[in-house]
Each structure stands twice: as structure tokens, then as C-alpha cells.
Design an enzyme around this catalytic site. Structure first.
Site, PDB file in Angstrom:
ATOM      1  N   ASN A 158      15.937  -4.615   2.453  1.00  0.00           N
ATOM      2  CA  ASN A 158      14.821  -4.046   1.695  1.00  0.00           C
ATOM      3  C   ASN A 158      14.465  -2.739   2.384  1.00  0.00           C
ATOM      4  OD1 ASN A 158      12.476  -3.433   0.352  1.00  0.00           O
ATOM      5  ND2 ASN A 158      11.255  -5.080   1.283  1.00  0.00           N
ATOM      6  N   LYS A 191      12.495  -0.496   1.446  1.00  0.00           N
ATOM      7  CA  LYS A 191      11.105  -0.088   1.194  1.00  0.00           C
ATOM      8  C   LYS A 191      11.071   1.398   0.803  1.00  0.00           C
ATOM      9  CE  LYS A 191       9.661  -3.609   4.401  1.00  0.00           C
ATOM     10  NZ  LYS A 191       8.557  -4.200   5.134  1.00  0.00           N
ATOM     11  N   HIS A 221       6.839  -9.108  -3.326  1.00  0.00           N
ATOM     12  CA  HIS A 221       6.737  -8.754  -1.907  1.00  0.00           C
ATOM     13  C   HIS A 221       5.258  -8.617  -1.530  1.00  0.00           C
ATOM     14  CE1 HIS A 221       7.190  -6.712   1.905  1.00  0.00           C
ATOM     15  NE2 HIS A 221       8.461  -7.090   1.899  1.00  0.00           N
ATOM     16  N   GLU A 226       3.742  -6.627   0.312  1.00  0.00           N
ATOM     17  CA  GLU A 226       3.208  -5.254   0.282  1.00  0.00           C
ATOM     18  C   GLU A 226       2.799  -4.875  -1.145  1.00  0.00           C
ATOM     19  OE1 GLU A 226       6.537  -3.362   2.208  1.00  0.00           O
ATOM     20  OE2 GLU A 226       6.025  -4.384   4.070  1.00  0.00           O
ATOM     21  N   GLU A 286       8.567 -15.139   3.356  1.00  0.00           N
ATOM     22  CA  GLU A 286       8.243 -14.062   4.280  1.00  0.00           C
ATOM     23  C   GLU A 286       6.807 -14.217   4.776  1.00  0.00           C
ATOM     24  OE1 GLU A 286      11.002 -10.473   3.576  1.00  0.00           O
ATOM     25  OE2 GLU A 286       9.219 -10.225   2.356  1.00  0.00           O
ATOM     26  N   GLY A 314       7.468  -6.724   9.762  1.00  0.00           N
ATOM     27  CA  GLY A 314       7.332  -5.430  10.431  1.00  0.00           C
ATOM     28  C   GLY A 314       6.517  -5.482  11.713  1.00  0.00           C
ATOM     29  N   SER A 346      10.774  -9.648  10.527  1.00  0.00           N
ATOM     30  CA  SER A 346      11.307  -9.251  11.839  1.00  0.00           C
ATOM     31  C   SER A 346      12.595  -9.985  12.193  1.00  0.00           C
ATOM     32  CB  SER A 346      10.240  -9.446  12.924  1.00  0.00           C
ATOM     33  OG  SER A 346       9.112  -8.644  12.651  1.00  0.00           O
TER      34      SER A 346
END
Ligand code: PEP
Length: 252
Positions: free
Chosen positions: A9, A11, A96, A98, A168, A174, A214
Site C-alpha cells: 500500500n 499510500k 483503510h 486512514e 490492521e 506506521g 509495521s
């Protein structure tokens, strides 16, 4: 038999030229040494057509990172599922954290996106996962189940075949903080049970459930050794070909 998958991904990273360079490097590395899993790269919209064409005879599939919850029309700046499909992309990442957090994507909006993606022949990598506060309150199972119920458990058994789940935990994305393999396995097994309750044991067994947060070459082998972890959705470590290849090699 469910697929083993390593999906990147990107991003909002990489210009078109940088993306082409990264995909070329990855294509060459994987042509020289065949992967033992399906490899997908999730890229910004601007890369999709170029990379789909460039990678069409390779082992790498291309995914979008989003699509609109409307079919077509006056939605300035949006990109529809049909448009994504027309680039040659095979997958779309939806749900996702985000997108849920920064773009207010609710379960209802995600449900519309999932329906449109499937109706247009895309496969969906659907992301779920709890926040740190929810993990500390031991709510991870309830959160994951609700996210599945809210956006994908209305699908037919036939449609379900085109769904990949990515667990996730938001606190691991991250942050450099990975869920332990045991923590991840526990919730993956729970997610598989939820799928079995709706679609039956065989469908659950055939569903690929990826871990994301991560994940890197150093922890991927332990994570992927767990029976219910079928690969990874990789953010940061998908931005450099050797790092991503290191994770793909965890399946060797
Ligand atoms: C992600 O955003 O999907 C992700 C897993 O990111 P990272 O690997 O950087 O934690």
C-alpha cells in the site's frame, strides 16, 4: 485453498516516474526469483493504467487504494470503480483506517464502495482493525466483527469469493509497533470464525486474511508462520523493492 498474499500500500507516495521505477525494480527482482505467494501493489490512481500495462505479463497484480461510492456523474475529483477497472487494475483496497479517520468513511459508505467495486469486477482488500483505546479496553473482537457486519457481511457467498480481509490494528500502522504473532493469530482466528458463521467453514477456510501494521522482513516470517495469517498488507516497507522483497521471501 486460500491464497498467500503480500500486498503493498503505497499510500500518497511516489510520483508517476518514481512509481514506474519502483515497479520496474520489483518486476525484475520477481522475474529473477519467483515468489511463493501472490504479490499485489496498491498505488495511487495516477499509477494504475501505466503499471497495469507494464506489469500485465508479470506476477504482480495492481490495486487501487480507494474508489468512489457513486457510480458516475457530478462528483468532482472522484474516481469510480468502473474507471479503476478500466485501467487494468484487479483489486481495490477499501476500509483503510486512514480513509475511515481522515475522510470520514462510514460503514455505510464503505458498503456502497464494496458493492460498486464487486459489481465492476474488482476484488476487494477490505481493512478492519481496532484503535489503541479499543485494544486497551479489550474491544478488538467486537470492533472487527462490527466492521465486517457493517460493510461486507451482506454479500452473497459468490461475491465473498472476491474479498480479502486485512486485519490492521490502527496502533500498529506506521508506528513501528507490531502486534505480536500471538496477538495477530488470536484475532485472525476470531475473524475466520466470524466468516464461518456467515458463509460456512469452507468459505472461511478459503478466505485470505492478511496482517497489516509495521510488518517488515524481520517480523514477517513469525507472523506468516501462524495458521490464520495468510500474508500481509504492507505500508512503509512496500516503498523500497528490497524491503518488500524481504517480506515476500517470508513465504519461502
Ligand atoms: C498500512 O497502512 O496498510 C500499513 C500496514 O502501514 P505500515 O506497514 O507502514 O504500518
Amino acid at each position: 485453498m486460500r491464497k498467500k498474499i503480500v500486498a503493498g500500500n503505497w499510500k500518497m507516495n511516489k510520483t508517476l516516474q518514481e512509481g514506474v521505477a519502483l515497479a520496474t525494480e520489483l518486476k525484475n527482482i520477481l522475474a529473477a526469483e519467483k515468489p511463493n505467494c501472490e504479490v499485489i501493489i496498491g498505488t495511487p490512481f495516477i499509477h494504475l493504467a501505466t503499471l497495469s500495462e507494464m506489469l500485465k505479463d508479470s506476477v504482480i497484480a495492481v490495486s487501487a487504494e480507494n474508489c468512489a461510492n457513486k457510480e458516475s456523474g457530478a462528483y468532482t475529483g472522484e474516481v469510480s470503480a468502473a474507471m479503476v477497472k478500466s485501467t487494468g487494475a484487479e483489486y481495490v483496497i477499501l476500509g483503510h483506517s486512514e480513509r475511515r479517520e481522515y475522510y470520514n468513511e462510514t460503514p455505510e459508505i464503505l458498503k456502497e464502495k464494496v458493492d460498486l467495486a464487486l459489481a465492476n469486477g474488482l476484488k476487494v482488500i477490505f481493512c478492519i482493525g481496532e484503535s489503541l483505546a479499543q485494544r486497551e479496553a479489550n474491544e478488538q473482537e467486537a470492533v472487527c466483527k462490527a466492521e465486517l457486519q457493517g460493510s461486507v457481511f451482506h454479500l452473497t457467498a459468490e461475491q465473498w469469493k472476491n474479498i480479502v480481509i486485512a486485519y490492521e490494528p490502527i496502533w500498529a500502522i506506521g508506528t513501528g509497533k507490531t502486534a505480536t504473532a500471538e496477538q495477530a493469530e488470536e484475532i485472525h482466528a476470531f475473524i475466520r470464525k466470524c466468516v464461518a458463521d456467515v458463509y460456512g467453514a469452507q468459505a472461511a477456510d478459503d478466505t485470505s486474511i492478511l496482517y497489516g501494521g509495521s510488518c517488515k522482513a524481520s517480523n514477517a516470517p513469525e507472523l506468516f508462520s501462524k495458521p490464520d495469517i495468510d500474508g500481509g498488507l504492507i505500508g512503509g516497507a512496500s516503498l523500497k523493492a528490497p524491503d518488500f522483497k524481504g517480506i515476500i521471501d517470508a513465504w519461502k
